[in-house]
Design a protein around this motif. Structure first.
Motif, mmCIF file in Angstrom:
data_model
loop_
_atom_site.group_PDB
_atom_site.id
_atom_site.type_symbol
_atom_site.label_atom_id
_atom_site.label_comp_id
_atom_site.label_asym_id
_atom_site.label_seq_id
_atom_site.Cartn_x
_atom_site.Cartn_y
_atom_site.Cartn_z
ATOM 1 N N GLY A 35 0.819 -1.212 0.000
ATOM 2 C CA GLY A 35 0.000 0.000 0.000
ATOM 3 C C GLY A 35 0.849 1.255 0.000
ATOM 4 O O GLY A 35 0.550 2.232 -0.706
ATOM 5 N N VAL A 36 1.930 1.249 0.768
ATOM 6 C CA VAL A 36 2.846 2.391 0.794
ATOM 7 C C VAL A 36 3.499 2.554 -0.583
ATOM 8 O O VAL A 36 3.612 3.668 -1.103
ATOM 9 N N ARG A 37 3.901 1.432 -1.174
ATOM 10 C CA ARG A 37 4.493 1.488 -2.518
ATOM 11 C C ARG A 37 3.521 2.128 -3.511
ATOM 12 O O ARG A 37 3.903 2.998 -4.297
ATOM 13 N N ARG A 38 2.259 1.698 -3.488
ATOM 14 C CA ARG A 38 1.262 2.257 -4.406
ATOM 15 C C ARG A 38 1.115 3.764 -4.197
ATOM 16 O O ARG A 38 0.987 4.525 -5.154
ATOM 17 N N ALA A 39 1.140 4.204 -2.946
ATOM 18 C CA ALA A 39 1.028 5.639 -2.659
ATOM 19 C C ALA A 39 2.222 6.399 -3.245
ATOM 20 O O ALA A 39 2.049 7.469 -3.837
ATOM 21 N N TYR A 40 3.420 5.872 -3.087
ATOM 22 C CA TYR A 40 4.609 6.508 -3.661
ATOM 23 C C TYR A 40 4.488 6.566 -5.183
ATOM 24 O O TYR A 40 4.714 7.606 -5.796
ATOM 25 N N GLU A 41 4.156 5.415 -5.782
ATOM 26 C CA GLU A 41 4.091 5.344 -7.243
ATOM 27 C C GLU A 41 2.994 6.227 -7.809
ATOM 28 O O GLU A 41 3.153 6.790 -8.896
ATOM 29 N N SER A 42 1.880 6.389 -7.081
ATOM 30 C CA SER A 42 0.799 7.263 -7.568
ATOM 31 C C SER A 42 1.232 8.721 -7.614
ATOM 32 O O SER A 42 0.630 9.525 -8.308
ATOM 33 N N ARG A 43 2.275 9.047 -6.897
ATOM 34 C CA ARG A 43 2.827 10.403 -6.897
ATOM 35 C C ARG A 43 4.079 10.500 -7.772
ATOM 36 O O ARG A 43 4.829 11.473 -7.692
#
Length: 169
Positions: A5-13
């Motif tokens: 989930g943290v990875r997805r948040a980083y990648e979405s930015r």
């Protein structure tokens, strides 16, 4: 799951995220296993535990019940019995659990000075590390674990000399 989930948040930015590595030394203890080993013993010793445990077993099927979201008297009694070694248990002892949780210290202290490493774990390992940093043990570690939020961020500084608590929760 949290790391992804943290990875997805980083990648979405549009930000890079390092490779995720799993290390079982950070795993929480198995509360269900402790219950299986100790509940009958505690029910014989403690009438309140017996009453509350029977009630808890009745409501366990209801996924919306508070029993799934809050620690209760029975949880505390089972964990205390485990940490005090009051009843037979074939699983990991409290002392073994603490040693396992602290064992990554050597690995982490070998990283470059200033290198940032995120460890995603749960409240008890954080409480143990905070206790280590504050040179305390036992009940104080449990109090620190109890004060930690599941979504909290705690920062430690690790070196060959040990661990320091930099921010908590």
């Amino acid at each position: 799951e949290t790391a992804h989930g943290v990875r997805r948040a980083y990648e979405s930015r549009g930000q890079d995220f390092p490779e995720i590595a799993t290390d079982s030394r950070w795993n929480e203890f198995d509360l269900g296993d402790l219950y299986r080993a100790m509940a009958d013993h505690l029910a014989q010793d403690d009438p309140r535990f017996k009453r509350e445990y029977e009630h808890m077993m009745e409501v366990l099927e209801d996924e919306d019940h508070d029993v799934h979201r809050r620690h209760n008297y029975c949880d505390t009694a089972v964990v205390r019995a485990w940490t005090e070694g009051r009843h037979p248990y074939d699983g990991e002892s409290w002392q073994q659990f603490q040693s396992r949780i602290l064992s990554p210290l050597d690995t982490l202290s070998r990283h470059e000075s200033g290198e940032k490493i995120a460890v995603i774990t749960s409240a008890t390992p954080i409480g143990i590390w905070a206790g280590q940093a504050l040179e305390t043990s036992g009940r104080m570690m449990w109090r620190l674990a109890g004060a930690a939020f599941n979504a909290g961020v705690t920062t430690f500084r690790v070196s060959e000399g040990g661990v320091r608590l930099f921010t908590f929760n």
